[in-house]
Structure formats: C-alpha cells, structure tokens
Design a protein around this motif. Structure first.
Motif, PDB file in Angstrom:
ATOM      1  N   GLY A   1       1.800  -2.573  -6.424  1.00 26.11           N
ATOM      2  CA  GLY A   1       1.485  -1.379  -5.668  1.00 26.11           C
ATOM      3  C   GLY A   1       1.265  -0.213  -6.608  1.00 26.11           C
ATOM      4  N   LEU A   2       0.856   0.902  -6.053  1.00 26.66           N
ATOM      5  CA  LEU A   2       0.640   2.102  -6.862  1.00 26.66           C
ATOM      6  C   LEU A   2       1.921   2.914  -6.979  1.00 26.66           C
ATOM      7  CD1 LEU A   2      -2.847   3.234  -5.548  1.00 26.66           C
ATOM      8  CD2 LEU A   2      -2.317   2.198  -7.772  1.00 26.66           C
ATOM      9  N   ASN A   3       2.529   3.248  -5.843  1.00 26.51           N
ATOM     10  CA  ASN A   3       3.736   4.056  -5.828  1.00 26.51           C
ATOM     11  C   ASN A   3       4.213   4.133  -4.382  1.00 26.51           C
ATOM     12  OD1 ASN A   3       5.796   5.874  -6.216  1.00 26.51           O
ATOM     13  ND2 ASN A   3       4.477   7.596  -6.730  1.00 26.51           N
ATOM     14  N   THR A   4       5.240   3.382  -4.079  1.00 28.28           N
ATOM     15  CA  THR A   4       5.767   3.370  -2.716  1.00 28.28           C
ATOM     16  C   THR A   4       7.251   3.050  -2.753  1.00 28.28           C
ATOM     17  OG1 THR A   4       5.555   2.403  -0.505  1.00 28.28           O
ATOM     18  CG2 THR A   4       5.054   0.956  -2.373  1.00 28.28           C
ATOM     19  N   SER A   5       7.987   3.580  -1.801  1.00 18.91           N
ATOM     20  CA  SER A   5       9.435   3.352  -1.769  1.00 18.91           C
ATOM     21  C   SER A   5       9.771   1.884  -1.541  1.00 18.91           C
ATOM     22  CB  SER A   5      10.095   4.227  -0.704  1.00 18.91           C
ATOM     23  OG  SER A   5       9.570   3.936   0.569  1.00 18.91           O
ATOM     24  N   ALA A   6       8.859   1.103  -0.993  1.00 16.30           N
ATOM     25  CA  ALA A   6       9.121  -0.327  -0.774  1.00 16.30           C
ATOM     26  C   ALA A   6       9.287  -1.075  -2.101  1.00 16.30           C
ATOM     27  CB  ALA A   6       8.011  -0.955   0.058  1.00 16.30           C
ATOM     28  N   MET A   7       8.903  -0.443  -3.207  1.00 16.39           N
ATOM     29  CA  MET A   7       9.166  -1.044  -4.519  1.00 16.39           C
ATOM     30  C   MET A   7      10.672  -1.159  -4.752  1.00 16.39           C
ATOM     31  SD  MET A   7       6.294   0.889  -6.775  1.00 16.39           S
ATOM     32  CE  MET A   7       4.626   0.218  -6.928  1.00 16.39           C
ATOM     33  N   ILE A   8      11.431  -0.227  -4.204  1.00 17.26           N
ATOM     34  CA  ILE A   8      12.888  -0.278  -4.317  1.00 17.26           C
ATOM     35  C   ILE A   8      13.418  -1.472  -3.536  1.00 17.26           C
ATOM     36  CG2 ILE A   8      15.048   0.938  -3.805  1.00 17.26           C
ATOM     37  CD1 ILE A   8      13.410   3.565  -4.275  1.00 17.26           C
ATOM     38  N   GLU A   9      12.909  -1.678  -2.317  1.00 14.03           N
ATOM     39  CA  GLU A   9      13.328  -2.849  -1.539  1.00 14.03           C
ATOM     40  C   GLU A   9      12.954  -4.145  -2.258  1.00 14.03           C
ATOM     41  OE1 GLU A   9      13.150   0.365   1.641  1.00 14.03           O
ATOM     42  OE2 GLU A   9      11.954  -0.146  -0.092  1.00 14.03           O
ATOM     43  N   ALA A  10      11.811  -4.159  -2.939  1.00 14.67           N
ATOM     44  CA  ALA A  10      11.431  -5.339  -3.725  1.00 14.67           C
ATOM     45  C   ALA A  10      12.470  -5.599  -4.812  1.00 14.67           C
ATOM     46  CB  ALA A  10      10.046  -5.140  -4.335  1.00 14.67           C
ATOM     47  N   GLY A  11      12.936  -4.541  -5.444  1.00 12.09           N
ATOM     48  CA  GLY A  11      13.980  -4.688  -6.454  1.00 12.09           C
ATOM     49  C   GLY A  11      15.268  -5.226  -5.868  1.00 12.09           C
ATOM     50  N   ILE A  12      15.630  -4.767  -4.679  1.00 12.23           N
ATOM     51  CA  ILE A  12      16.838  -5.269  -4.015  1.00 12.23           C
ATOM     52  C   ILE A  12      16.756  -6.784  -3.875  1.00 12.23           C
ATOM     53  CG2 ILE A  12      18.110  -5.280  -1.816  1.00 12.23           C
ATOM     54  CD1 ILE A  12      17.325  -2.262  -1.592  1.00 12.23           C
ATOM     55  N   LEU A  13      15.547  -7.294  -3.640  1.00 10.13           N
ATOM     56  CA  LEU A  13      15.355  -8.737  -3.492  1.00 10.13           C
ATOM     57  C   LEU A  13      14.996  -9.410  -4.818  1.00 10.13           C
ATOM     58  CD1 LEU A  13      13.580  -8.898  -0.027  1.00 10.13           C
ATOM     59  CD2 LEU A  13      15.978  -9.237  -0.600  1.00 10.13           C
TER      60      LEU A  13
ATOM     61  N   GLY B   1      -0.707  10.887  -7.294  1.00 10.35           N
ATOM     62  CA  GLY B   1       0.323  10.168  -6.551  1.00 10.35           C
ATOM     63  C   GLY B   1       1.202   9.301  -7.432  1.00 10.35           C
ATOM     64  N   GLN B   2       0.891   9.273  -8.715  1.00 12.42           N
ATOM     65  CA  GLN B   2       1.714   8.515  -9.653  1.00 12.42           C
ATOM     66  C   GLN B   2       2.299   9.470 -10.696  1.00 12.42           C
ATOM     67  OE1 GLN B   2      -1.308   5.475 -10.739  1.00 12.42           O
ATOM     68  NE2 GLN B   2       0.130   3.957  -9.966  1.00 12.42           N
ATOM     69  N   GLU B   3       1.537   9.743 -11.727  1.00 16.21           N
ATOM     70  CA  GLU B   3       1.997  10.544 -12.862  1.00 16.21           C
ATOM     71  C   GLU B   3       2.518  11.921 -12.454  1.00 16.21           C
ATOM     72  OE1 GLU B   3       2.146   9.455 -15.931  1.00 16.21           O
ATOM     73  OE2 GLU B   3       0.793   7.759 -16.006  1.00 16.21           O
ATOM     74  N   GLU B   4       1.988  12.477 -11.399  1.00 20.98           N
ATOM     75  CA  GLU B   4       2.346  13.844 -11.012  1.00 20.98           C
ATOM     76  C   GLU B   4       3.425  13.906  -9.938  1.00 20.98           C
ATOM     77  OE1 GLU B   4      -1.306  15.947 -10.155  1.00 20.98           O
ATOM     78  OE2 GLU B   4      -2.229  15.156 -11.982  1.00 20.98           O
TER      79      GLU B   4
ATOM     80  N   CYS C   1       0.833  -1.203   0.000  1.00 22.72           N
ATOM     81  CA  CYS C   1       0.000   0.000   0.000  1.00 22.72           C
ATOM     82  C   CYS C   1       0.866   1.251   0.000  1.00 22.72           C
ATOM     83  CB  CYS C   1      -0.926  -0.006   1.210  1.00 22.72           C
ATOM     84  SG  CYS C   1      -2.132  -1.342   1.173  1.00 22.72           S
ATOM     85  N   SER C   2       0.256   2.343  -0.353  1.00 25.53           N
ATOM     86  CA  SER C   2       0.951   3.618  -0.503  1.00 25.53           C
ATOM     87  C   SER C   2       0.556   4.593   0.594  1.00 25.53           C
ATOM     88  CB  SER C   2       0.612   4.214  -1.872  1.00 25.53           C
ATOM     89  OG  SER C   2       1.041   3.343  -2.900  1.00 25.53           O
ATOM     90  N   SER C   3       1.247   5.704   0.609  1.00 22.03           N
ATOM     91  CA  SER C   3       0.940   6.766   1.571  1.00 22.03           C
ATOM     92  C   SER C   3      -0.408   7.396   1.246  1.00 22.03           C
ATOM     93  CB  SER C   3       2.025   7.836   1.527  1.00 22.03           C
ATOM     94  OG  SER C   3       1.973   8.513   0.281  1.00 22.03           O
ATOM     95  N   GLU C   4      -0.907   8.175   2.167  1.00 17.99           N
ATOM     96  CA  GLU C   4      -2.202   8.829   1.968  1.00 17.99           C
ATOM     97  C   GLU C   4      -2.171   9.790   0.785  1.00 17.99           C
ATOM     98  OE1 GLU C   4      -5.683  11.049   4.538  1.00 17.99           O
ATOM     99  OE2 GLU C   4      -3.678  10.910   5.394  1.00 17.99           O
ATOM    100  N   PHE C   5      -1.043  10.459   0.578  1.00 20.20           N
ATOM    101  CA  PHE C   5      -0.915  11.373  -0.552  1.00 20.20           C
ATOM    102  C   PHE C   5      -1.125  10.638  -1.883  1.00 20.20           C
ATOM    103  CE2 PHE C   5       1.966  12.824  -3.922  1.00 20.20           C
ATOM    104  CZ  PHE C   5       1.353  14.033  -4.234  1.00 20.20           C
ATOM    105  N   VAL C   6      -0.547   9.452  -2.004  1.00 19.03           N
ATOM    106  CA  VAL C   6      -0.634   8.677  -3.242  1.00 19.03           C
ATOM    107  C   VAL C   6      -2.010   8.050  -3.391  1.00 19.03           C
ATOM    108  CG1 VAL C   6       0.267   6.659  -4.474  1.00 19.03           C
ATOM    109  CG2 VAL C   6       1.849   8.236  -3.327  1.00 19.03           C
ATOM    110  N   ALA C   7      -2.528   7.472  -2.320  1.00 13.63           N
ATOM    111  CA  ALA C   7      -3.748   6.661  -2.424  1.00 13.63           C
ATOM    112  C   ALA C   7      -4.687   6.895  -1.246  1.00 13.63           C
ATOM    113  CB  ALA C   7      -3.375   5.192  -2.514  1.00 13.63           C
TER     114      ALA C   7
END
Length: 189
Positions: free
Chosen positions: A113-125, A140-143, A30-36
C-alpha cells in the motif's frame, strides 16, 4: 483486532474471490483520498509490473485489491476482471475491527500500500508490509507525520521501495518469507 480470529478458511475465502487457494496472494490496501487521489491508475500499473516480473512467484501470485472504506468512489465503475488472478473487494466494510479486513490480511502472503492505517493491522498479523514511495504521492507519504512512524529507519514495519524494480525484489522475498519478523513484532509491541 488483536482478539479477532478468521471467520472462513483460506480455501473458501480465495474461492469466493476466484483466487487460486494454492497460490499466495498479495493484498493491496488502498489509501484515503488525501493520500492517493488517483490510486486506480497506480494499482493497474503495479499489477502490470507484477505480471511482467522475471520471478515466477511474483508473476503468478494472486492479487486482492481492497479500496479504502472512505475512498470507494474512485473504484465505483472499475473492473479488474480482465486481469488474471486479480480480485477487487466489493463487500461492505467498516473503519474499525472489520472482519473482512481481518480475513483478507490473515490469508494474504504480503501486504502492499501507499500509506494506510491498515498497515498496522497487517503488522499485528505478522505480515510483511511494503510500500512504493513515489513522488506523485509525496503529499500523502513523505509529507505526513504518521508515514514516518511506519518507516523501518524509525523502528517501523514498512519495507520501502523507490522503484518498481526494487519493489518487485522485496515482494519476491516477502512471498517466500514465513513470518516471524522481529522488526514487525517490535513495532507492534
């Protein structure tokens, strides 16, 4: 995060969440309130689309939903118990180097997910990372600048879909992949 190791076996991790350890599961981050601001409704629609998929692997995969640590209030009274093979993470988590996040990612077959920094951690793994790019979440995505860094067209790790049908096809391929994605490695590097 690079130095972390799993703290629990996959069988035990899945068992504790009532997910079948013999089946892959998709981790929805899930994403932050700003994103979703209304992500609960999206997640329920998304799970319904998985269960209606023509692809058996997608239709029967487990799902683990992890609320964003800074946006748990929208999940406070939500239960996903009526959905088959679906778990909602309720353990306390932190914003950085969270062991539960590590274990969730490590044992997953793919990440959505929509847009969250944990996507980077997913990439690390070395996990496939997918996103539904949707008009209702454009702010929260395109903008946002950081979303563009995640995009494959910009050297990122993200597989984008602009419809549920496109997303289900990508997810089907991701669940069958066995890691070792050069694009993800290059992004993490």
């Amino acid at each position: 995060f690079f130095a972390m190791k799993p703290s629990i076996t996959r069988d035990r991790f899945c068992g504790d969440l009532s997910l079948d350890p013999r089946c892959p599961y998709v981790l929805y981050l899930c994403s932050s309130e700003f994103v979703a601001p209304r992500e609960v409704e999206l997640v329920k629609r998304w799970i319904a689309s998985l269960r209606a998929s023509a692809d058996q692997a997608v239709r029967s995969c487990g799902v683990l939903v992890r609320p964003h640590p800074a946006h748990v209030k929208q999940w406070k009274d939500v239960t996903l118990s009526g959905l088959d093979h679906v778990a909602l993470w309720h353990e306390k988590e932190t914003m950085n180097a969270d062991q539960g996040l590590y274990d969730s990612l490590h044992h997953s077959g793919a990440v959505v997910g929509l847009n969250t920094s944990a996507m980077i951690e997913a990439g690390i793994l070395d996990k496939p990372v997918l996103s539904l790019v949707m008009e209702e979440f454009a702010g929260g995505q395109e903008e946002t600048l950081h979303f563009h860094y995640l995009r494959a067209d910009n050297g990122g790790l993200l597989q984008e879909a602009h419809s549920l049908e496109e997303h289900l096809g990508q997810l089907s391929a991701a669940l069958r992949a066995r890691g070792n994605d050069e694009r993800i490695r290059n992004f993490v590097q």
